[in-house]
Design an enzyme around this catalytic site. Sequence first.
Site, PDB file in Angstrom:
ATOM      1  N   ARG A  34       0.870  -1.310   0.129  1.00 41.92           N
ATOM      2  CA  ARG A  34      -0.194   0.015  -0.097  1.00 41.92           C
ATOM      3  C   ARG A  34       0.572   1.338   0.006  1.00 41.92           C
ATOM      4  NH1 ARG A  34      -4.408  -2.083   4.189  1.00 41.92           N
ATOM      5  NH2 ARG A  34      -5.639  -3.449   2.852  1.00 41.92           N
ATOM      6  N   ARG A  38      -2.957   5.729  -0.187  1.00 45.61           N
ATOM      7  CA  ARG A  38      -3.605   6.624   0.994  1.00 45.61           C
ATOM      8  C   ARG A  38      -2.698   7.615   1.655  1.00 45.61           C
ATOM      9  NH1 ARG A  38      -6.563   1.712   3.549  1.00 45.61           N
ATOM     10  NH2 ARG A  38      -4.424   1.194   4.072  1.00 45.61           N
ATOM     11  N   ARG A  47      -6.614  11.799  -6.814  1.00 49.73           N
ATOM     12  CA  ARG A  47      -7.593  10.936  -6.806  1.00 49.73           C
ATOM     13  C   ARG A  47      -8.867  11.814  -6.396  1.00 49.73           C
ATOM     14  NH1 ARG A  47      -8.776   5.931  -4.344  1.00 49.73           N
ATOM     15  NH2 ARG A  47     -10.790   6.975  -4.510  1.00 49.73           N
ATOM     16  N   ASP A  83      -6.645  -3.077  -7.479  1.00 52.06           N
ATOM     17  CA  ASP A  83      -7.338  -3.512  -6.277  1.00 52.06           C
ATOM     18  C   ASP A  83      -7.524  -4.973  -6.327  1.00 52.06           C
ATOM     19  OD1 ASP A  83      -8.832  -2.453  -3.626  1.00 52.06           O
ATOM     20  OD2 ASP A  83     -10.152  -4.067  -4.637  1.00 52.06           O
ATOM     21  N   TYR A 158     -15.029 -12.308   0.057  1.00 56.79           N
ATOM     22  CA  TYR A 158     -15.698 -11.163  -0.650  1.00 56.79           C
ATOM     23  C   TYR A 158     -16.943 -11.463  -1.287  1.00 56.79           C
ATOM     24  CZ  TYR A 158     -12.274  -7.477   0.913  1.00 56.79           C
ATOM     25  OH  TYR A 158     -11.394  -7.116   1.700  1.00 56.79           O
TER      26      TYR A 158
END
Length: 351
Positions: A34, A38, A47, A83, A158
């Site tokens: 990551r 973020r 973004r 992702d 998921y």
Amino acid sequence: MSAPETPPSATYDSAFLKACRREPVPHTPVWFMRQAGRSLPEYRKVREGIPMLESCMRPELVTEITLQPVRRHNVDAAIYYSDIVVPLKAIGVDLDIRPGVGPVVEKPIRTRADLAQLRDLTPEDVSYVTEAIGLLTRELGATPLIGFAGAPFTLASYLVEGGPSRTYENAKAMMYGDPELWADLLDRLAEITAVFLKVQIEAGASAVQLFDSWAGALAPVDYRRSVLPASAKVFEAVEGYGVPRIHFGVGCGELLKLMGEAGADVVGVDWRVPLDEAARRVGPGKALQGNLDPTVLFASTEAVEAKTREVLDSAEGLEGHVFNLGHGVMPSTDPDALTRLVEYVHTHTTR
């Protein structure tokens, strides 16, 4: 799709790929899960106003986001910005990534009829990935690019739960109660995942990582019987390309040996197991990746350096070691702490 005969020459002698191959390195290579995203203000700026999944489908945006931490931190490898649900979205699964929640599936898979949602993935479905990696490899030059995908178990979790879960009650109910349906689901996901990784490798990725983020919810006997065969199928499908294959899961201390057996060249280790103990569990013939606790980065520089030395000391004598966090960079991490950490590892391990 056919496998290239040789690895990409520009990146072959990089510290990262040498460590993955368990060869001598000039310094311990560093990258962060990551790292592309973020925690960086420049990421949040580019973004702004763009939904997560849409951002993964814009090659020029993907390129910029992937390059940002390489420029800022001087890491030894880039990780492709995407992702794990991208290939599922690409084949038409009705899902979205909701801010603060994560992937949410409109029609969870609970019956055999629901498997019809999962058609084969083709390279044309993810042409934006090929385009983005082409742009990236030209920019990165000798810096390797890591491609990645979600492992069949995590994707299945998921799809069956319909979103993130702490208990995996529906997924485990299927695994225990209808093992044939479960096996068919994971096998289909293994095929989709293998194609997604092949696309990335053929476009120029120098290594790939399979994220089995939720495998730590499983007992070893269940992992071996109900999960390992599908992960092994993915790794076997890309073996011929000759690029290093990394396998990572969270809370998987009891599964480390099995995760290595699935076919990885490098086994990722979270912060719960010291690297010397992880090496004992995994056994010979594998490099290790990890494993600083991501929350350490919120402490003082002195504390970060002390904990980093513990990781490096624990890695002393390993066949191969790639320094990383034990999980992804947390969103509120100070980017400067990451930059200092890379410099510290490089300086402390220069040979």
